[in-house]
Design an enzyme around this catalytic site. Structure first.
Site, short mmCIF file in Angstrom:
data_model
loop_
_atom_site.label_atom_id
_atom_site.label_comp_id
_atom_site.label_asym_id
_atom_site.label_seq_id
_atom_site.Cartn_x
_atom_site.Cartn_y
_atom_site.Cartn_z
NE ARG A 15 -0.99 2.30 2.92
CZ ARG A 15 -0.41 3.39 3.29
NH1 ARG A 15 -0.43 4.51 2.63
NH2 ARG A 15 -0.05 3.62 4.69
CG ASP A 16 3.05 4.40 2.88
OD1 ASP A 16 2.99 5.34 2.26
OD2 ASP A 16 3.58 4.45 4.30
CG HIS A 207 4.02 4.86 9.31
ND1 HIS A 207 3.30 4.06 8.44
CD2 HIS A 207 4.56 5.83 8.29
CE1 HIS A 207 3.17 4.21 7.32
NE2 HIS A 207 3.89 5.34 6.75
CG HIS A 209 7.69 7.56 5.21
ND1 HIS A 209 7.58 7.03 3.88
CD2 HIS A 209 6.62 7.41 5.75
CE1 HIS A 209 6.27 6.82 3.68
NE2 HIS A 209 5.54 6.95 4.79
CB CYS A 240 3.47 10.36 1.15
SG CYS A 240 1.80 10.88 1.17
#
Ligand code: HMG
Ligand code: MG
Length: 299
Positions: A15-16, A207, A209, A240
């Site tokens: 997903r991400d 979470h 990045h 994103c």
């Protein structure tokens, strides 16, 4: 605080990771990725999103991906839902767990989901009610917890009320997202220190990045704060669409390697995970974003 004995990884690569890819990726390739991750022993996989295809075209085939994957009992296969429409589509696709996503910065909320933070929280209420009626668990995300691409620095005090609101409305876990990967270990410790006064640590996740190369340090800082759930992305896939320049999440392989070194169990087979990351990297024609996978292939 002593380190946890067991950590749960939430694999967000399908997903991400994939949501940011401009090139078309077939349903078959997405299904294969999820199945590879299941085989590698991931207990939680975020498979796709039921969002507007105009906003995130790559996630348009999520229902087909859900229909194609081989679900292993005991593994959670989840999807993002930004509104009731997304929740209903997810339900129709057989999804048993969804995630709603809010932001700690107003500007990001507008760019990502086209509404204010407080409107987004109101939009989630009917999702929560429908989820309760259908026995669907809901996870919550807060984006931009350590920085915003439009507003710059974000304080822990801005994050805490949003995390608290998601928790109060019934999210069983709230994942705090460093969407643009600018946070440091010091910021991360302070973030969890402040937010855990509003939401119990056992219900918080990290979470990260890896844009600034700080993600692994931030995972370790979170462990020291008693956090034991982390979102990560195989081969460090992703970014994103509404955070220009943000790289993928921390690579799942690198987190597993870190945790193994600390004697922390994950139930994940690192070799199989590396193989899954290699396959999807070659499908995408991308360099593998996992340092561990790159080092292993050099040996
Ligand atoms: P909007 O334009 O304000 O919504 O978008 P709308 O209600 O006016 O609808 C516009 C169109 O979208 C309509 O179609 C709707 O039917 C359709 P039209 O009449 O124009 O043909 N629509 C939908 N279609 C499919 N599924 C739906 C849906 N809802 C409406 N669920 C909306 C508002 C929330 C829909 C939009 O902004 C959106 O989909 N945003 C998603 C953005 C996104 O997915 N971002 C990436 C995920 S978040 C992230 O990556 C961060 C995270 O990883 C943590 C971190 O790193 O921080 C989680
Ligand atoms: Mg993310």
């Amino acid at each position: 605080m002593s380190l946890p004995k067991h950590v749960r990884l939430v694999e967000v690569g399908p997903r991400d990771g994939l949501q940011n890819e401009a090139q078309p990726i077939s349903v078959a390739d997405k299904v294969r990725l999820v199945d590879d991750l299941t085989e590698a022993g991931l207990a939680y996989i975020e498979v796709g999103s039921f969002v507007s295809p105009k906003w995130v075209p790559q996630m348009a085939g999520s229902a087909d991906v859900f229909a194609g994957i081989h679900q292993r009992p005991g593994v959670t296969y989840a999807a993002l839902a930004p509104n009731l429409r997304g929740f209903e589509d997810a339900l129709a696709a057989g999804v048993k767990e969804v995630a709603v996503f809010a932001a700690a910065s107003e500007a990001f909320s507008q760019r990502n989901i086209n509404c204010s933070i407080s409107d987004s929280l109101k939009r989630f209420e009917p999702i929560m009610e429908a989820a309760r009626n259908h026995g669907v668990r809901v996870r919550g995300y807060v984006s931009c917890v350590l920085g915003c691409p439009y507003e710059g620095k974000v304080s822990a005090e801005q994050v805490a009320p949003v995390a608290r609101a998601l928790h109060d409305m019934g999210c069983y876990e709230v994942s705090l997202g460093d969407t643009i990967g600018t946070g440091t270990a010091g910021d991360t410790r302070r973030l969890f220190d402040v937010v855990s006064a509003q939401v119990p640590r056992e219900q918080l996740a990290g979470h990260f990045h890896d844009t600034y190369g700080q993600a692994l340090a931030n995972v370790y800082a979170s462990l020291l704060e008693g956090i034991s759930v982390f979102d990560s992305s195989v081969a460090g896939l992703g970014g994103c669409p509404y955070a220009k320049g943000a790289t993928g999440n921390i690579a799942s392989e690198d987190v597993v390697y870190l945790l193994q070194g600390l004697g922390i169990e994950t139930g994940i087979d690192l070799d199989r995970l590396i193989a899954a990351g290699r396959r999807i990297s070659s499908v995408l024609g991308r360099d593998n974003g996992s340092r561990v996978a790159r080092a292993r292939s050099a040996q």
